[in-house]
Enzyme design. Structure first.
Site, mmCIF file in Angstrom:
data_model
loop_
_atom_site.group_PDB
_atom_site.id
_atom_site.type_symbol
_atom_site.label_atom_id
_atom_site.label_comp_id
_atom_site.label_asym_id
_atom_site.label_seq_id
_atom_site.Cartn_x
_atom_site.Cartn_y
_atom_site.Cartn_z
ATOM 1 N N ASP A 1 28.519 -10.410 41.321
ATOM 2 C CA ASP A 1 29.443 -10.898 40.299
ATOM 3 C C ASP A 1 30.829 -11.051 40.922
ATOM 4 O OD1 ASP A 1 30.590 -11.118 37.471
ATOM 5 O OD2 ASP A 1 28.528 -10.576 37.067
ATOM 6 N N ASP B 1 0.835 -1.193 0.000
ATOM 7 C CA ASP B 1 0.000 0.000 0.000
ATOM 8 C C ASP B 1 0.876 1.251 0.000
ATOM 9 O OD1 ASP B 1 -1.733 2.211 0.981
ATOM 10 O OD2 ASP B 1 -3.208 0.592 1.188
ATOM 11 N N ARG C 1 27.915 -5.047 25.498
ATOM 12 C CA ARG C 1 26.887 -4.748 26.493
ATOM 13 C C ARG C 1 27.494 -4.403 27.855
ATOM 14 N NH1 ARG C 1 21.509 -5.096 27.357
ATOM 15 N NH2 ARG C 1 20.749 -5.836 29.374
ATOM 16 N N ASP D 1 54.744 24.779 19.944
ATOM 17 C CA ASP D 1 55.123 25.205 21.295
ATOM 18 C C ASP D 1 55.383 23.987 22.184
ATOM 19 O OD1 ASP D 1 55.687 26.858 23.398
ATOM 20 O OD2 ASP D 1 53.592 27.253 23.908
ATOM 21 N N SER E 1 52.355 27.201 32.409
ATOM 22 C CA SER E 1 52.854 26.927 31.055
ATOM 23 C C SER E 1 53.876 25.794 31.066
ATOM 24 C CB SER E 1 53.502 28.176 30.465
ATOM 25 O OG SER E 1 52.531 29.132 30.136
ATOM 26 N N GLY E 2 53.803 24.952 30.048
ATOM 27 C CA GLY E 2 54.721 23.836 29.931
ATOM 28 C C GLY E 2 54.302 22.609 30.690
ATOM 29 N N ARG F 1 -12.921 -1.755 9.378
ATOM 30 C CA ARG F 1 -12.217 -2.970 8.983
ATOM 31 C C ARG F 1 -10.698 -2.836 9.144
ATOM 32 N NH1 ARG F 1 -12.585 -7.700 6.401
ATOM 33 N NH2 ARG F 1 -10.968 -8.315 4.900
ATOM 34 N N HIS G 1 57.942 28.065 24.559
ATOM 35 C CA HIS G 1 57.973 29.479 24.952
ATOM 36 C C HIS G 1 58.529 29.673 26.365
ATOM 37 C CE1 HIS G 1 53.977 28.843 26.979
ATOM 38 N NE2 HIS G 1 54.462 29.761 27.782
#
Length: 835
Positions: free
Chosen positions: A455, A184, A468, A690, A785-786, A198, A647
């Site tokens: 378990d 259909d 799973r 850097d 930094s670093g 129906r 740097h």
């Protein structure tokens, strides 16, 4: 409903969709049936392509057949050929080569966890959507579009059917499910249980194969060109564009081949392009003509990330009123109801349309573009004050388990194979019955590993749809890992050694860090105590003048760095001093990335972080001037090698201008565990990135306070929102903890997101990565930094970034930028092997 279609569903002849003209006379089947079989079982490709695979799942099936087979492909053939029932799935155990065909699947029967078994389910029976007319629809919808229950296809009441399971064996006419046995044009239908009607059509949405619903989050089609006609780059490739959207990082997003997808909450599907000058672009995917699936009423409180929150709070955490989603003032934006049609963007209510950490909104404050909202939690263990949500957290516990781990209450959420755990509240990607409500005493919080069902060890469901569940990567308290064997290491830094040293009475290099108990010289003379002035008077080397040199009692030491090793003043008045005979230590043994002291893994979102547990980040070093002033950080990656930012080395090209301090927690470095090393050589990355390597004058002594971090695999790219940690002694902006090592945790932000105009506007390069909290509050800063950006992988810490630059510190919309270490692994290993 008297229509042409209804007449076709009476006792008249079958329409042309199921003509009785034989297509294959020798087989005795009709052309329509033959074409349907071709559609359902394509001739090319692996037979398992039509199945969804889930490891560790067992279906409690009633209708089944058991076979002995030589492999999963042969088992699939048994399922396809099953005649006693409609085979929807099969179980295969490789250990004993057992094949179990099943009439049930996870939609119709309960599944339980079991090891050494793999479940294969036919995709066609899992889909609740239709392609085209829906002739292949095999879902479980069993009511009409008006809500009337469907009649069983095998029943004769209240309507005598023309289409029955006996007459139409290939049409899937089982139970009372909606089907389309006659092709259909309007799609699946069913006979109704209403004597006056129906039949009626069913409301079955279109599968997102050729079109998309909402923003195309579930689009699974095969369009692989962008809207400007560029070909898409394969998701599992890193050329020409490196990225974190790998299929392994997003197993639930079906990042297959180079097909357009929407894994990150964009308005519509997109892809990286094969054009080196165009990183990514949207794709033109048509919208489906059927309405999207109903989203349900939504939550009125915060659950998970709040993506289903549909309450009416319209104020941010700082009290700003939210801007309406449909307007563009004061802030222009793309999060409109048109772009995100299924996200409930009504009025100015707080929402989470794009996978943020919680609901948010644009504000009516022109100086504050957007903020998170304070939404009351659905979890009863959370309480709300007037300004923010306060989590009632359990005290920090030892991250190991005793017995079978039923009492484990730690925060590990990674499995033995490195997969992230699925939250216990969630039913995606795995539906299950181990919920917090069903197991109230099991503490099934977040996605933390637990053992609710006795378990052998803690476990969790995984976010990988194909696996799973798995056991978690945890140790028994006082013991070693009881899960899978350690994976082989792939880098120089991580392959050197595997266990901690135990021998103390030996020296490394010139023995300046020797802290053993030998107290006699090579000629056998007893050493004079360093605090004593008899028989030899001396003022140069005493516990007062050299507090860090370990000058306790009369043990041999090397406070002046003598090249010949430890020595002592003697108790012989005729011999002022002499060298000690101490054997050289064997090469140090260790496991990279494994601290002996558990880190806090500070959950706050080093600016705004928290003070670390002492020596819980034993690879953190302090890079100092020759006058011992801290100015940068770094990461120990091998006994004699430190990784830092280029740097940080701009003040001088001379190695003698720098010193490295290891094993410290306080910036003042007064602990007895501190080791000091001169810099012997400097190596700057030749391409201008850097990042730099420092070779120390002698190897560090590897002990509980000094352990190298692991290097990542070459060119590996972290996924968006991967959780990582930054440590350092840098600027704290008044947040406390000055002078002590601080840490903070925040997510990686994919470069595609970080380069948006509202963030860093295209400044981030491919050899860099972003990390931080979009709303600000915590960040690395000056002095950090670093230093390392460290991320967990299974049970060890990997240095994925070197702190490089940022626009301010902890500013909203301005995450920090780090050199991407994985891009330089080859260079690092090459330098360390030849220097």
């Amino acid at each position: 409903m008297l229509s042409r279609v209804q007449v076709n569903k009476t006792d008249t002849a079958l329409n042309t969709a199921f003509s009785t003209e034989p297509a294959c006379p020798k087989m005795g089947i009709s052309k329509a049936v033959f074409l349907l079989l071709l559609f359902l079982y394509p001739a090319q490709g692996d037979i398992l392509d039509d199945y969804v695979k889930t490891e560790g799942a067992w279906i409690v099936g009633v209708t089944k057949q058991i076979y002995k087979t030589n492999g999963k492909e042969e088992c699939a053939e048994k399922c396809e050929a099953e005649t006693k029932f409609t085979c929807r799935a099969f179980l295969f155990t490789s250990k004993d080569q057992q094949c179990i065909t099943l009439a049930e699947n996870t939609k119709t029967a309960e599944s339980i966890r079991r090891t050494n078994v793999v479940l294969y389910e036919k995709k066609i029976y899992l889909l609740e959507c239709k392609n085209g007319k829906g002739m292949d629809y095999r879902g479980t919808e069993s009511k009409t579009q008006s809500g009337v229950p469907c009649q069983m296809w095998s029943n004769n009441k209240p309507h005598i059917p023309k289409f029955t399971p006996d007459k139409n064996p290939t049409a899937g006419l089982e139970a009372n499910y909606c089907r389309n046995p006659d092709g259909d044009e309007k799609g699946p239908w069913c006979y109704t249980t209403d004597p006056n009607t129906r039949f009626d059509y069913c409301n079955i949405q279109e599968c997102e194969e050729e079109c998309m619903h909402c923003s195309g989050e579930n689009y699974n089609g095969k369009i692989s060109q962008t809207e400007s006609g560029l070909e898409c780059q394969h998701w599992d490739n890193q050329e020409p564009h490196t990225h974190g959207y790998k299929p392994s990082n997003f197993p639930e997003k079906n990042l297959k081949l180079n097909y357009c997808r929407n894994p990150d909450g964009e308005p519509r599907p997109w892809c990286f392009t094969t054009n080196p000058t165009k990183r990514w672009e949207f794709c033109n995917i048509p919208r489906c003509t059927t309405p999207p699936p109903p989203s349900g009423p939504g939550q009125q409180c915060l659950s998970g990330k709040g993506e289903d929150y549909r309450g009416k709070i319209g104020v941010t955490v700082s009290g700003n009123t939210c801007q309406r989603w449909s307007v563009q003032f004061p802030h222009k934006h793309a999060r409109t109801p048109e772009n995100y049609p299924c996200k409930g963007l009504e009025e100015n209510y707080c929402r989470n349309p794009d996978g943020e950490t919680k609901p948010w909104c644009y504000t009516t404050n022109s100086t504050m573009r957007w903020e998170y909202c304070s939404i009351p939690s659905c979890d009863e263990t959370e309480t709300v004050n007037t300004d923010t949500i306060v989590l009632q957290q359990s005290p920090v516990t030892e991250d190991c388990f005793r017995g079978n781990g039923q009492s484990y209450r730690g925060t590990t959420s990674l499995t033995v194979s490195g997969k992230k755990c699925q939250p216990w509240k969630s039913m995606s990607p795995h539906k299950h019955t181990r919920t917090p409500e069903a197991y109230p005493k099991a503490d099934l919080r977040e996605n933390y590993c637990r053992n609710p069902d006795d378990d052998p060890a803690p476990w969790c469901y995984t976010i990988d749809p194909t696996v799973r569940w798995e056991y978690c990567s945890l140790r028994r308290c006082g013991g070693s890992l009881v899960t899978l064997p350690k994976p082989p290491q792939t880098t120089i830094a991580s392959t050197l050694h595997t266990t901690a040293p135990t021998q103390k009475d030996c020296v490394v290099g010139n023995g300046k860090d020797y802290r053993g108990t030998v107290a006699h010289t090579a000629s056998g003379k007893t050493c004079q105590a360093w605090s004593s002035q008899k028989p030899h008077s001396h003022d140069s080397f005493t516990p007062v003048t050299h507090p860090r040199a370990g000058l306790e009692k009369n043990y041999c030491r090397n406070p002046d760095g003598d090249v010949n090793g430890p020595w002592c003043y003697t108790t012989d008045p005729r011999k002022a001093w002499d060298y000690c005979e101490i054997s050289e230590c064997p090469p140090p043994e260790y496991e990279c990335g494994k601290a002996k002291t558990a880190p806090k893994l500070c959950p706050t979102r080093i600016v705004g972080g928290c003070i670390s547990n002492p020596h819980s980040w034993p690879w953190q070093i302090s890079l100092r001037t020759s006058f011992n002033m801290h100015f940068c950080g770094g990461t120990l990656i091998a006994p004699q090698w430190v990784l830092t930012a280029k740097h940080c080395l701009e003040r001088s090209t001379r190695p003698a201008a720098y010193r490295i301090f290891l094993g410290l927690h306080t910036e003042r470095a007064e602990e007895s565990s501190v080791q000091m090393r001169d810099v012997e050589r400097i190596f700057k990355e030749p391409g201008g990135a850097d990042i730099a390597l420092l070779k120390m004058s002698s190897p560090a002594v590897i002990n509980n306070e000094v352990i190298p971090a692991c290097l990542p695999a070459e060119n590996v790219v972290l996924g968006n929102r991967a959780e990582c940690y930054v440590t350092g002694w840098g600027e704290t902006k008044g947040t406390g903890g000055e002078g002590k090592l601080k840490e903070t945790g925040f997510p990686v932000i994919e470069n595609k997101v970080c380069n948006r105009p509202e963030f860093l506007n295209g400044r981030v390069k491919n050899h860099e990565l972003c990390a931080g909290n979009i709303h600000g509050g915590t960040d690395s800063c000056q002095g950090d930094s670093g230093g390392p950006l460290i991320c967990t992988e299974q049970d060890r810490f990997i240095v994925h970034g070197v702190t490089s630059w940022g626009l301010g510190c902890a500013e909203p919309m301005k995450p920090g930028v780090y050199a991407r270490v994985s891009r330089f692994v080859n260079w690092i290993e090459r330098v360390m092997s030849i220097a």
